[in-house]
Write a protein that holds these residues in place. Structure first.
Motif, PDB file in Angstrom:
ATOM      1  N   VAL A   6     -38.621  -6.197 -24.144  1.00  0.00           N
ATOM      2  CA  VAL A   6     -37.901  -7.190 -24.514  1.00  0.00           C
ATOM      3  C   VAL A   6     -37.557  -7.467 -25.861  1.00  0.00           C
ATOM      4  CG1 VAL A   6     -38.239  -9.676 -24.358  1.00  0.00           C
ATOM      5  CG2 VAL A   6     -38.965  -8.251 -22.341  1.00  0.00           C
ATOM      6  N   GLU A   7     -38.241  -7.002 -26.792  1.00  0.00           N
ATOM      7  CA  GLU A   7     -38.043  -7.143 -28.150  1.00  0.00           C
ATOM      8  C   GLU A   7     -36.864  -6.329 -28.829  1.00  0.00           C
ATOM      9  OE1 GLU A   7     -38.202  -7.132 -32.454  1.00  0.00           O
ATOM     10  OE2 GLU A   7     -38.336  -5.508 -31.240  1.00  0.00           O
ATOM     11  N   PRO A   8     -36.755  -5.054 -28.292  1.00  0.00           N
ATOM     12  CA  PRO A   8     -35.400  -4.473 -28.823  1.00  0.00           C
ATOM     13  C   PRO A   8     -34.488  -4.828 -28.127  1.00  0.00           C
ATOM     14  CG  PRO A   8     -37.014  -2.802 -27.591  1.00  0.00           C
ATOM     15  CD  PRO A   8     -37.986  -4.183 -27.885  1.00  0.00           C
ATOM     16  N   GLY A   9     -34.469  -5.375 -26.903  1.00  0.00           N
ATOM     17  CA  GLY A   9     -33.627  -5.978 -25.939  1.00  0.00           C
ATOM     18  C   GLY A   9     -33.094  -7.259 -26.389  1.00  0.00           C
ATOM     19  N   GLY A  25     -28.551   5.102 -29.979  1.00  0.00           N
ATOM     20  CA  GLY A  25     -30.208   5.305 -29.911  1.00  0.00           C
ATOM     21  C   GLY A  25     -30.638   3.980 -28.935  1.00  0.00           C
ATOM     22  N   THR A  26     -31.793   3.614 -29.214  1.00  0.00           N
ATOM     23  CA  THR A  26     -32.437   2.802 -28.076  1.00  0.00           C
ATOM     24  C   THR A  26     -31.500   1.478 -28.340  1.00  0.00           C
ATOM     25  OG1 THR A  26     -34.899   3.623 -28.122  1.00  0.00           O
ATOM     26  CG2 THR A  26     -34.414   1.211 -27.607  1.00  0.00           C
ATOM     27  N   ILE A  27     -31.307   0.827 -29.500  1.00  0.00           N
ATOM     28  CA  ILE A  27     -30.625  -0.435 -29.729  1.00  0.00           C
ATOM     29  C   ILE A  27     -29.146  -0.351 -29.291  1.00  0.00           C
ATOM     30  CG2 ILE A  27     -29.827  -2.232 -31.437  1.00  0.00           C
ATOM     31  CD1 ILE A  27     -32.789  -2.271 -30.911  1.00  0.00           C
ATOM     32  N   GLY A  28     -28.658   0.978 -29.988  1.00  0.00           N
ATOM     33  CA  GLY A  28     -27.037   1.067 -29.426  1.00  0.00           C
ATOM     34  C   GLY A  28     -26.956   0.748 -28.086  1.00  0.00           C
ATOM     35  N   LEU A  29     -27.887   1.765 -27.042  1.00  0.00           N
ATOM     36  CA  LEU A  29     -27.656   1.971 -25.645  1.00  0.00           C
ATOM     37  C   LEU A  29     -28.053   0.548 -24.967  1.00  0.00           C
ATOM     38  CD1 LEU A  29     -29.277   5.277 -25.189  1.00  0.00           C
ATOM     39  CD2 LEU A  29     -26.905   4.694 -24.819  1.00  0.00           C
ATOM     40  N   LEU A  30     -28.682  -0.124 -25.526  1.00  0.00           N
ATOM     41  CA  LEU A  30     -29.110  -1.612 -25.005  1.00  0.00           C
ATOM     42  C   LEU A  30     -27.916  -2.384 -25.417  1.00  0.00           C
ATOM     43  CD1 LEU A  30     -32.923  -1.895 -26.111  1.00  0.00           C
ATOM     44  CD2 LEU A  30     -31.890  -2.264 -23.589  1.00  0.00           C
ATOM     45  N   VAL A  31     -27.304  -2.334 -26.432  1.00  0.00           N
ATOM     46  CA  VAL A  31     -26.333  -3.120 -26.929  1.00  0.00           C
ATOM     47  C   VAL A  31     -25.006  -2.796 -25.837  1.00  0.00           C
ATOM     48  CG1 VAL A  31     -24.315  -3.607 -28.583  1.00  0.00           C
ATOM     49  CG2 VAL A  31     -26.435  -3.337 -29.265  1.00  0.00           C
ATOM     50  N   ALA A  32     -24.914  -1.289 -25.678  1.00  0.00           N
ATOM     51  CA  ALA A  32     -24.003  -1.112 -24.677  1.00  0.00           C
ATOM     52  C   ALA A  32     -24.123  -1.647 -23.270  1.00  0.00           C
ATOM     53  CB  ALA A  32     -23.619   0.601 -24.407  1.00  0.00           C
ATOM     54  N   MET A  33     -25.425  -1.675 -22.733  1.00  0.00           N
ATOM     55  CA  MET A  33     -25.702  -2.119 -21.447  1.00  0.00           C
ATOM     56  C   MET A  33     -25.396  -3.651 -21.321  1.00  0.00           C
ATOM     57  SD  MET A  33     -29.410  -0.406 -20.658  1.00  0.00           S
ATOM     58  CE  MET A  33     -29.512   1.206 -20.336  1.00  0.00           C
ATOM     59  N   PHE A  34     -25.586  -4.696 -22.395  1.00  0.00           N
ATOM     60  CA  PHE A  34     -25.219  -5.927 -22.610  1.00  0.00           C
ATOM     61  C   PHE A  34     -23.725  -6.202 -22.613  1.00  0.00           C
ATOM     62  CE2 PHE A  34     -29.819  -6.585 -23.727  1.00  0.00           C
ATOM     63  CZ  PHE A  34     -30.329  -7.423 -22.806  1.00  0.00           C
ATOM     64  N   VAL A  82     -20.160  -6.121 -35.871  1.00  0.00           N
ATOM     65  CA  VAL A  82     -21.467  -6.336 -35.976  1.00  0.00           C
ATOM     66  C   VAL A  82     -22.157  -5.221 -36.487  1.00  0.00           C
ATOM     67  CG1 VAL A  82     -23.337  -7.151 -34.427  1.00  0.00           C
ATOM     68  CG2 VAL A  82     -21.059  -7.801 -33.767  1.00  0.00           C
ATOM     69  N   TYR A  83     -23.125  -5.704 -37.412  1.00  0.00           N
ATOM     70  CA  TYR A  83     -24.031  -4.773 -38.195  1.00  0.00           C
ATOM     71  C   TYR A  83     -25.296  -5.069 -37.833  1.00  0.00           C
ATOM     72  CZ  TYR A  83     -19.967  -3.761 -41.070  1.00  0.00           C
ATOM     73  OH  TYR A  83     -18.619  -3.376 -41.329  1.00  0.00           O
ATOM     74  N   ILE A  84     -26.215  -4.159 -37.030  1.00  0.00           N
ATOM     75  CA  ILE A  84     -27.516  -4.057 -36.378  1.00  0.00           C
ATOM     76  C   ILE A  84     -28.440  -2.904 -37.079  1.00  0.00           C
ATOM     77  CG2 ILE A  84     -27.194  -3.222 -34.180  1.00  0.00           C
ATOM     78  CD1 ILE A  84     -29.508  -5.298 -33.368  1.00  0.00           C
ATOM     79  N   GLY A  85     -27.628  -1.951 -37.312  1.00  0.00           N
ATOM     80  CA  GLY A  85     -28.371  -0.860 -37.899  1.00  0.00           C
ATOM     81  C   GLY A  85     -28.774  -1.052 -39.417  1.00  0.00           C
ATOM     82  N   LEU A  86     -29.794   0.012 -39.768  1.00  0.00           N
ATOM     83  CA  LEU A  86     -30.053  -0.206 -41.449  1.00  0.00           C
ATOM     84  C   LEU A  86     -30.166   1.033 -41.782  1.00  0.00           C
ATOM     85  CD1 LEU A  86     -32.791  -2.934 -41.425  1.00  0.00           C
ATOM     86  CD2 LEU A  86     -30.425  -3.450 -42.039  1.00  0.00           C
ATOM     87  N   ALA A  87     -29.266   1.571 -42.653  1.00  0.00           N
ATOM     88  CA  ALA A  87     -29.398   2.781 -43.417  1.00  0.00           C
ATOM     89  C   ALA A  87     -30.467   2.812 -44.381  1.00  0.00           C
ATOM     90  CB  ALA A  87     -28.013   3.213 -44.102  1.00  0.00           C
ATOM     91  N   PRO A 111     -34.263   7.773 -25.585  1.00  0.00           N
ATOM     92  CA  PRO A 111     -34.635   7.882 -26.949  1.00  0.00           C
ATOM     93  C   PRO A 111     -36.188   6.997 -27.122  1.00  0.00           C
ATOM     94  CG  PRO A 111     -33.012   6.229 -26.478  1.00  0.00           C
ATOM     95  CD  PRO A 111     -33.463   6.823 -25.150  1.00  0.00           C
ATOM     96  N   LYS A 112     -36.557   6.460 -26.266  1.00  0.00           N
ATOM     97  CA  LYS A 112     -37.848   5.518 -26.319  1.00  0.00           C
ATOM     98  C   LYS A 112     -39.106   6.199 -26.147  1.00  0.00           C
ATOM     99  CE  LYS A 112     -38.069   1.883 -28.064  1.00  0.00           C
ATOM    100  NZ  LYS A 112     -38.296   1.513 -29.346  1.00  0.00           N
ATOM    101  N   ILE A 113     -39.960   6.108 -26.761  1.00  0.00           N
ATOM    102  CA  ILE A 113     -41.653   6.357 -26.477  1.00  0.00           C
ATOM    103  C   ILE A 113     -42.523   5.122 -26.368  1.00  0.00           C
ATOM    104  CG2 ILE A 113     -43.432   7.750 -27.039  1.00  0.00           C
ATOM    105  CD1 ILE A 113     -41.032   9.488 -26.480  1.00  0.00           C
ATOM    106  N   HIS A 114     -43.093   5.220 -25.179  1.00  0.00           N
ATOM    107  CA  HIS A 114     -43.991   4.045 -25.029  1.00  0.00           C
ATOM    108  C   HIS A 114     -45.513   4.466 -25.388  1.00  0.00           C
ATOM    109  CE1 HIS A 114     -41.763   0.632 -22.977  1.00  0.00           C
ATOM    110  NE2 HIS A 114     -41.477   0.553 -23.986  1.00  0.00           N
TER     111      HIS A 114
END
Length: 339
Positions: A150-153, A177-186, A253-258, A329-332
């Motif tokens: 939920v938090e990354p989502g 990555g995780t965030i990019g793929l979640l963004v793509a899903m939404f 939209v900028y959500i990634g951090l270099a 990309p995600k490890i739990h």
């Protein structure tokens, strides 16, 4: 209880620590799942900016993407929370400043961040103490795996909302990555035609396996009008590329951090009449993300490649892949898992 503790860059221990006690306004949660995030890996390497800005220090216990069940409540907390399955907001504002009073506690100057900032211990432990005000209840259809996503989502949902796609708009996401793929899903759930740009064949193949047909390398991105571009990467040159690729009148939209400063040409921003939005934190998007997972609008479970115990966290933070891990990309982490 057992807990994972970073003691210095590249150094860690799994320790036996006193179990937390719920203070006034707090609960204690039995942790069921924790996601390993890029932020946690930056703490492992010592690159995380907060370490150099005085907001964080070793020893520390990371872990901010979590789900679990309330085991105890402190003074002033509704006992109805006992036994409930929950996840929690990472951002804990002071509650009294101008930003908090305006509903922007996630950018409070004095905020704590669970497992990240202000000595607030994180969830890589068998139990976790957090303010009851940070809790979000999980319905039965959102299991422990989804709860820890939920938090990354929430971050990804806010980025997708900032892109403001109309049905049929074309959106490009940089970084699968995780965030990019979640963004793509939404974005897909909102009716956009979604394109993804990545750097490796494996990441692009995984994105195709999730049903995204328009996947590209940086050299092969087609010359198409992109109504929105979301930079979910950690590459310093891609914020500028996003601005180049977006349609005039569109949104970036900028959500990634270099890991180093990145730049954009504001002349291009102005002359293309582009709206640029930065996204920090899932806080305003948590409830909507839970609803999207609960009703199946978005199902991020394929992103989880493996679940490990606390004793296996160190190698994961160092960039290793667990034996038998899938392509996601995600490890739990399940802190209850025996060594």
């Amino acid at each position: 209880m057992r807990a994972f503790v970073l003691t210095a860059p590249g150094a860690y221990q799994v320790r036996d620590l006193p179990a937390p006690v719920a203070g006034a306004g707090e609960v204690v949660v039995d942790v069921e799942r924790v996601g390993v995030c890029g932020t946690d890996m930056e703490f492992y390497t010592g690159a995380m900016a907060y370490l150099h800005q005085g907001h964080s220090s070793y020893p520390m216990r990371p872990g901010h993407e979590w789900s679990g069940r309330v085991a105890a409540v402190g003074a002033g907390v509704d006992p109805g929370w006992l036994g409930r399955r929950v996840m929690g907001d990472t951002m804990l504002g002071c509650g009294a400043c101008r930003r908090c009073l305006r509903g922007r506690r996630h950018v409070c100057e004095e905020r704590q961040e669970v497992g990240i900032r202000g000595a607030r211990a994180g969830a890589l432990a068998e139990q976790l103490a957090v303010p009851a005000a940070s809790l979000h209840a999980l319905p039965a259809s959102v299991d422990a795996v989804l709860g820890a996503l939920v938090e990354p989502g929430g971050n990804a949902l806010r980025a997708a909302q900032a892109a403001a796609p109309y049905p049929g708009d074309r959106a490009l996401v940089l970084g699968p990555g995780t965030i990019g793929l979640l963004v793509a899903m939404f974005l897909r759930a909102a009716g956009a035609e979604v394109h993804l740009m990545g750097a490796t064949d494996d990441s692009l193949a995984f994105a195709r396996g999730l049903g995204f047909d328009h996947v590209w390398t940086g050299a092969s991105v087609p010359d198409l009008p992109y109504d929105a571009v979301v930079d979910a990467s950690n590459a310093a040159h891609l914020p500028g590329r996003a601005l180049e690729l977006v349609e005039p009148g569109g949104r970036v939209v900028y959500i990634g951090l270099a890991g180093e400063p990145s730049g954009i040409d504001t002349r291009v921003l102005a002359l293309k009449d582009v709206t640029a939005v930065g996204v920090l934190s899932a806080s305003p998007g948590l409830d909507a993300t839970i609803r999207a997972y609960a009703d199946g609008t978005v199902d991020p479970r394929p992103l989880v490649a493996a679940t490990v115990g606390l004793d296996e966290v160190g190698p994961v933070l160092a960039g290793g892949r667990p034996v038998g891990a899938g392509p996601g990309p995600k490890i739990h982490v399940d802190p209850r898992r025996s060594p």
